[in-house]
Scaffold this active site. Structure first.
Site, PDB file in Angstrom:
ATOM      1  CB  THR A 260      -0.904  -0.001   1.245  1.00 68.24           C
ATOM      2  OG1 THR A 260      -1.747  -1.157   1.201  1.00 68.24           O
ATOM      3  CG2 THR A 260      -1.762   1.249   1.311  1.00 68.24           C
TER       4      THR A 260
ATOM      5  CE  LYS B  76       8.743   7.900   2.289  1.00 65.65           C
ATOM      6  NZ  LYS B  76       8.871   8.771   1.114  1.00 65.65           N
TER       7      LYS B  76
ATOM      8  N   GLY C 222       3.168   2.003   7.995  1.00 61.13           N
ATOM      9  CA  GLY C 222       1.861   2.280   8.576  1.00 61.13           C
ATOM     10  C   GLY C 222       1.344   3.664   8.308  1.00 61.13           C
TER      11      GLY C 222
ATOM     12  CD  GLU D 287       1.333  -1.830   4.333  1.00 60.42           C
ATOM     13  OE1 GLU D 287       1.349  -1.146   3.299  1.00 60.42           O
ATOM     14  OE2 GLU D 287       1.690  -1.395   5.437  1.00 60.42           O
TER      15      GLU D 287
ATOM     16  CG  ASP E   3       4.238  -2.880   1.559  1.00 56.52           C
ATOM     17  OD1 ASP E   3       3.852  -1.783   1.108  1.00 56.52           O
ATOM     18  OD2 ASP E   3       3.651  -3.496   2.465  1.00 56.52           O
TER      19      ASP E   3
ATOM     20  N   GLY F 284      -0.142   4.567   5.791  1.00 57.36           N
ATOM     21  CA  GLY F 284      -1.458   4.373   5.194  1.00 57.36           C
ATOM     22  C   GLY F 284      -2.394   3.572   6.067  1.00 57.36           C
TER      23      GLY F 284
END
Length: 226
Positions: free
Chosen positions: A31, A124, A98, A106, A85, A100
């Protein structure tokens, strides 16, 4: 959560991870904006004849996969060969996810896959995990979980919904506490503490699960193993 990664970098990372998918695989579909690029890439590969089945981790990834023509199965129906992911933050092989509010599903998909590929942009990456850790909690346990988070050294904040009154509600019908701990020197220890807290459905620390990290830039992709 960290912001600022370019769409080109996210696309490069997502498409790089999607290239690892082979014919006949069952693929976990993450996601978020970077994972979305991987799903779109899979859709294009399916148009070219690739035979895969996707396992979505959220309403969002399910809808996008359908739009892209990716056949779908439920988590409990198949064995997952490969999961792709994104992440809110990456330090070594450990992640915080998390943003989203889909981290419970996930984690089930990512942990059960034979291989888990993380697609991320350079914003990131970090030396030490430090962004707030999302913790999905049963609604009735919000205050008790928050008290335990404080005992663990964190500052919990109930995640509020945007463009509606009230909190964010996950696909599982639960609430999310965003818990700021500052630099997390021992992610494994904190993960255990959160997991052992009654009322916690799942937390966003993904410790030691990643098999490859695909970091995209506007100029290409670096792939490394933790």
């Amino acid at each position: 959560m960290k912001q600022g990664g370019s769409d080109a970098a996210k696309r490069a990372a997502g498409e790089s991870a999607a290239e690892a998918v082979e014919d006949g695989m069952v693929v976990g579909l993450g996601t978020g904006s970077t994972a979305a690029h991987a799903i779109r890439a899979l859709g294009r590969q399916i148009d070219e004849g690739l035979d895969v089945t996707g396992v979505p981790t959220s309403f969002q990834s399910r809808q996008l996969a359908r739009e892209c023509g990716v056949p779908l199965a439920e988590i409990d129906e198949v064995a997952i060969d490969l999961a792709i992911d994104g992440a809110d933050e990456v330090a070594g092989g450990d992640l915080i996810k998390g943003g989203g509010a889909a981290h419970a599903r996930e984690k089930i998909v990512d942990a059960s896959a034979d291989r888990f590929l993380v697609a991320a942009d350079p914003t990131k990456e970090a030396e030490t995990l430090s962004v707030p850790v999302p913790v999905e909690v049963l609604p009735a346990a919000r205050t008790t979980v928050a008290a335990t988070v404080e005992e663990l050294g964190g500052e919990p904040q109930l995640r509020a919904a945007e463009r509606k009154d009230g909190p964010v509600v996950t696909d599982n019908g639960n609430l999310v506490l965003d818990c700021a701990f500052g630099p997390i020197e021992d992610p494994e220890r904190l993960a255990r503490g959160l997991a052992d807290t009654p009322g916690v459905v799942e937390h966003g620390l993904f410790v030691g699960l990643a098999d490859e990290i695909h970091v995209g830039t506007e100029d290409g992709v670096t792939v490394r193993e933790p």
